[in-house]
Design a protein around this motif. Structure first.
Motif, PDB file in Angstrom:
ATOM      1  N   VAL A  10      44.952  34.580  21.119  1.00  0.00           N
ATOM      2  CA  VAL A  10      43.613  35.109  20.806  1.00  0.00           C
ATOM      3  C   VAL A  10      42.558  34.139  21.325  1.00  0.00           C
ATOM      4  CG1 VAL A  10      44.283  36.414  18.749  1.00  0.00           C
ATOM      5  CG2 VAL A  10      43.673  34.027  18.507  1.00  0.00           C
ATOM      6  N   GLY A  11      41.386  34.681  21.634  1.00  0.00           N
ATOM      7  CA  GLY A  11      40.288  33.823  22.103  1.00  0.00           C
ATOM      8  C   GLY A  11      38.962  34.527  21.896  1.00  0.00           C
ATOM      9  N   SER A  12      37.885  33.752  21.929  1.00  0.00           N
ATOM     10  CA  SER A  12      36.567  34.373  21.786  1.00  0.00           C
ATOM     11  C   SER A  12      35.520  33.526  22.492  1.00  0.00           C
ATOM     12  CB  SER A  12      36.198  34.553  20.309  1.00  0.00           C
ATOM     13  OG  SER A  12      36.017  33.300  19.686  1.00  0.00           O
ATOM     14  N   ALA A  13      34.346  34.103  22.657  1.00  0.00           N
ATOM     15  CA  ALA A  13      33.242  33.376  23.301  1.00  0.00           C
ATOM     16  C   ALA A  13      31.920  33.873  22.738  1.00  0.00           C
ATOM     17  CB  ALA A  13      33.270  33.602  24.811  1.00  0.00           C
ATOM     18  N   LEU A  14      30.985  32.940  22.601  1.00  0.00           N
ATOM     19  CA  LEU A  14      29.646  33.273  22.101  1.00  0.00           C
ATOM     20  C   LEU A  14      28.608  32.752  23.089  1.00  0.00           C
ATOM     21  CD1 LEU A  14      30.272  32.176  18.410  1.00  0.00           C
ATOM     22  CD2 LEU A  14      29.709  34.513  19.127  1.00  0.00           C
ATOM     23  N   PRO A  15      27.455  33.401  23.148  1.00  0.00           N
ATOM     24  CA  PRO A  15      26.372  32.855  23.981  1.00  0.00           C
ATOM     25  C   PRO A  15      25.951  31.479  23.476  1.00  0.00           C
ATOM     26  CG  PRO A  15      25.880  35.101  23.283  1.00  0.00           C
ATOM     27  CD  PRO A  15      27.067  34.671  22.496  1.00  0.00           C
ATOM     28  N   ASP A  49      19.731  34.114  30.160  1.00  0.00           N
ATOM     29  CA  ASP A  49      19.875  34.458  31.582  1.00  0.00           C
ATOM     30  C   ASP A  49      21.215  33.931  32.086  1.00  0.00           C
ATOM     31  OD1 ASP A  49      17.419  35.536  31.482  1.00  0.00           O
ATOM     32  OD2 ASP A  49      16.403  33.954  32.641  1.00  0.00           O
ATOM     33  N   GLY A  50      21.917  34.747  32.833  1.00  0.00           N
ATOM     34  CA  GLY A  50      23.200  34.318  33.396  1.00  0.00           C
ATOM     35  C   GLY A  50      24.380  34.635  32.501  1.00  0.00           C
ATOM     36  N   GLU A  51      24.131  34.887  31.226  1.00  0.00           N
ATOM     37  CA  GLU A  51      25.226  35.273  30.327  1.00  0.00           C
ATOM     38  C   GLU A  51      25.235  36.799  30.226  1.00  0.00           C
ATOM     39  OE1 GLU A  51      25.684  31.602  27.172  1.00  0.00           O
ATOM     40  OE2 GLU A  51      23.975  32.936  26.887  1.00  0.00           O
ATOM     41  N   THR A  52      26.390  37.393  30.496  1.00  0.00           N
ATOM     42  CA  THR A  52      26.515  38.859  30.465  1.00  0.00           C
ATOM     43  C   THR A  52      27.775  39.230  29.687  1.00  0.00           C
ATOM     44  OG1 THR A  52      27.928  39.046  32.420  1.00  0.00           O
ATOM     45  CG2 THR A  52      25.534  38.986  32.815  1.00  0.00           C
ATOM     46  N   THR A  53      27.937  40.526  29.468  1.00  0.00           N
ATOM     47  CA  THR A  53      29.171  41.008  28.837  1.00  0.00           C
ATOM     48  C   THR A  53      30.379  40.503  29.630  1.00  0.00           C
ATOM     49  OG1 THR A  53      28.080  42.956  27.922  1.00  0.00           O
ATOM     50  CG2 THR A  53      30.464  43.117  28.275  1.00  0.00           C
ATOM     51  N   GLY A 140      37.143  42.885  23.641  1.00  0.00           N
ATOM     52  CA  GLY A 140      35.933  43.544  23.139  1.00  0.00           C
ATOM     53  C   GLY A 140      34.775  42.630  23.481  1.00  0.00           C
ATOM     54  N   ALA A 141      33.789  43.136  24.220  1.00  0.00           N
ATOM     55  CA  ALA A 141      32.681  42.259  24.651  1.00  0.00           C
ATOM     56  C   ALA A 141      31.386  43.055  24.697  1.00  0.00           C
ATOM     57  CB  ALA A 141      32.989  41.672  26.033  1.00  0.00           C
ATOM     58  N   GLU A 142      30.315  42.431  24.212  1.00  0.00           N
ATOM     59  CA  GLU A 142      29.033  43.155  24.154  1.00  0.00           C
ATOM     60  C   GLU A 142      27.857  42.202  24.321  1.00  0.00           C
ATOM     61  OE1 GLU A 142      28.991  46.406  23.889  1.00  0.00           O
ATOM     62  OE2 GLU A 142      30.392  47.109  22.350  1.00  0.00           O
ATOM     63  N   THR A 143      26.774  42.767  24.881  1.00  0.00           N
ATOM     64  CA  THR A 143      25.463  42.108  24.850  1.00  0.00           C
ATOM     65  C   THR A 143      24.457  43.144  24.323  1.00  0.00           C
ATOM     66  OG1 THR A 143      25.382  42.566  27.236  1.00  0.00           O
ATOM     67  CG2 THR A 143      25.744  40.288  26.581  1.00  0.00           C
ATOM     68  N   PHE A 144      24.590  43.462  23.029  1.00  0.00           N
ATOM     69  CA  PHE A 144      23.702  44.461  22.413  1.00  0.00           C
ATOM     70  C   PHE A 144      22.244  44.019  22.431  1.00  0.00           C
ATOM     71  CE2 PHE A 144      25.402  48.151  19.749  1.00  0.00           C
ATOM     72  CZ  PHE A 144      26.409  48.426  20.664  1.00  0.00           C
ATOM     73  N   SER A 145      22.006  42.703  22.540  1.00  0.00           N
ATOM     74  CA  SER A 145      20.604  42.234  22.559  1.00  0.00           C
ATOM     75  C   SER A 145      19.829  42.915  23.684  1.00  0.00           C
ATOM     76  CB  SER A 145      20.559  40.719  22.744  1.00  0.00           C
ATOM     77  OG  SER A 145      21.106  40.354  23.996  1.00  0.00           O
ATOM     78  N   ARG A 146      20.554  43.384  24.724  1.00  0.00           N
ATOM     79  CA  ARG A 146      19.871  43.972  25.890  1.00  0.00           C
ATOM     80  C   ARG A 146      19.587  45.460  25.709  1.00  0.00           C
ATOM     81  NH1 ARG A 146      22.780  39.648  29.418  1.00  0.00           N
ATOM     82  NH2 ARG A 146      21.234  38.031  29.012  1.00  0.00           N
ATOM     83  N   ILE A 147      20.092  46.077  24.620  1.00  0.00           N
ATOM     84  CA  ILE A 147      19.749  47.486  24.355  1.00  0.00           C
ATOM     85  C   ILE A 147      19.044  47.644  23.013  1.00  0.00           C
ATOM     86  CG2 ILE A 147      21.489  48.558  25.869  1.00  0.00           C
ATOM     87  CD1 ILE A 147      23.149  49.031  23.179  1.00  0.00           C
TER      88      ILE A 147
END
Ligand code: UT7
Length: 319
Positions: A10-15, A49-53, A140-147
């Motif tokens: 398992v792994g994860s990542a945060l901005p 900037d530069g960080e995306t889904t 599972g990956a999201e950048t909901f901040s952009r919507i």
């Protein structure tokens, strides 16, 4: 022994950027008290900037592969759940594939909003059990901040960005994924949606939600699907070591656990630090609880989620 999908890593990542309720309250008409009392959320991470889904998904995938001790080239299939892809097409899964240096494998996105990870897991599990693949990367990956509509206080305080990933391996075993159950009911499209899209407005659009009505459906649907998946796996609530729910609202987590007769200390809660990260929330919470030592090998873990569509689903596994 049965051919089953075992969670190998398992792994994860945060901005990089953490945003507190207090910081939000400087630009949005809200308070830390309201957000904590109604949702349990204290912080969220917002992509810069530069960080995306795709970049978050790739980082989470790398960590999951490292945790599994598996080389990226062993991956036969990538299923990536997102409602916020990098581009309308190609799929974000193929971007992750390229970033990981995998020359050839199956790669596609699955879109079931907050239930996306459960849908992706179920598809990957089916491919592994049927013998069509041996090793899967489920993300599972999201950048909901952009919507988000940053002027709508009823929604913008609720969501955050992030990614989580699981590496699955097909093995002859009694462990691994024991049962999955998925649902959708499109009659509720108008309670949680984005008001744009390539084929309608030609724009990306912003998230809209009738929160109170979503809340009401969530508790009923989640309790129902948890009972279904436990019964299909031949388990009872007492057999469950950990519930890893979609992290939308601490009050939904409490109410669902109570309905099932599960003690709150068996529920993994990360909504306070990550907020609602949609399809990323279940694998992000799973990774958090594995890495902090709560979820151990052999534990019975139940995953569940509910989101736009409506869609909802659950999975039972022995880690
Ligand atoms: O991930 C997909 C699934 N999503 C969910 O499961 C979300 C489900 N829904 C919820 O979690 C809750 O319904 C919310 C957290 C979204 C809202 O909580 P609520 O207790 O249902 O509040 P409400 O929407 O009924 O609003 C209550 C009041 C309203 O004011 P009035 O009309 O009573 O004067 C809102 O205007 O709270 C006000 N309000 C706020 N006040 C301060 C709404 N948002 C805020 C805010 N800060 N951010």
């Amino acid at each position: 022994m049965t051919r089953r999908s075992v969670v190998a890593g398992v792994g994860s990542a945060l901005p990089r950027r953490l945003v507190t309720n207090e910081e939000l309250a400087k630009t949005v008409d809200t308070t830390d008290e309201w957000i904590v009392e109604r949702t349990g959320i204290r912080n969220r991470y917002i992509a810069s900037d530069g960080e995306t889904t795709g970049t978050l998904a790739t980082d989470a995938a790398r960590r999951a592969l490292e945790h599994a001790g598996i080389d990226a080239r062993a991956i036969d299939i990538i299923v990536l759940a997102t409602a916020t892809p990098d581009q309308t097409f190609p799929s974000t899964a193929t971007k992750v594939q390229a970033a990981l240096g995998i020359d050839d494998c199956i790669a596609f996105d699955v879109h079931a909003v907050c239930t996306g990870f459960l849908y992706a897991l179920t598809v990957a599990d089916s491919m592994l059990r049927s013998g069509n693949a041996r090793t899967a990367l489920v993300i599972g990956a999201e950048t909901f901040s952009r919507i988000l509509d940053w002027e709508d206080r009823a929604t913008c305080v609720l969501f955050g960005d992030g990614a989580g990933a699981l590496v699955l391996r097909a093995e002859e075993t009694e462990n691994g994924i024991l049962a999955t159950k998925l649902h959708a009911d499109g009659r509720h499209n108008d309670l949680l949606f984005v008001d744009g899209g390539p084929s309608t407005t030609g724009t990306v659009g912003k998230l809209r939600m009738k929160g109170r009505e979503v809340f009401r459906h969530a508790v009923v649907n989640l309790a129902g699907v948890l009972n279904e998946v436990l019964s299909e796996a031949g388990l009872t609530a007492e057999d469950v070591d950990w519930v890893v729910p979609h992290q939308a609202n601490a009050r939904i987590l409490d109410a669902t656990a109570k309905k099932l007769g599960l003690p709150p200390e068996k529920v993994v809660v990360t909504v306070d630090r990550h907020a609602n990260t949609s399809a990323a929330s279940v694998p992000l919470a799973f990774d958090t609880a594995v890495k902090d030592g709560r979820i151990k090998r052999g534990d019975v873990v139940v995953l569940e989620a509910m989101g736009g569509g409506f869609t909802w689903g659950a999975a039972a596994l022995r880690y």
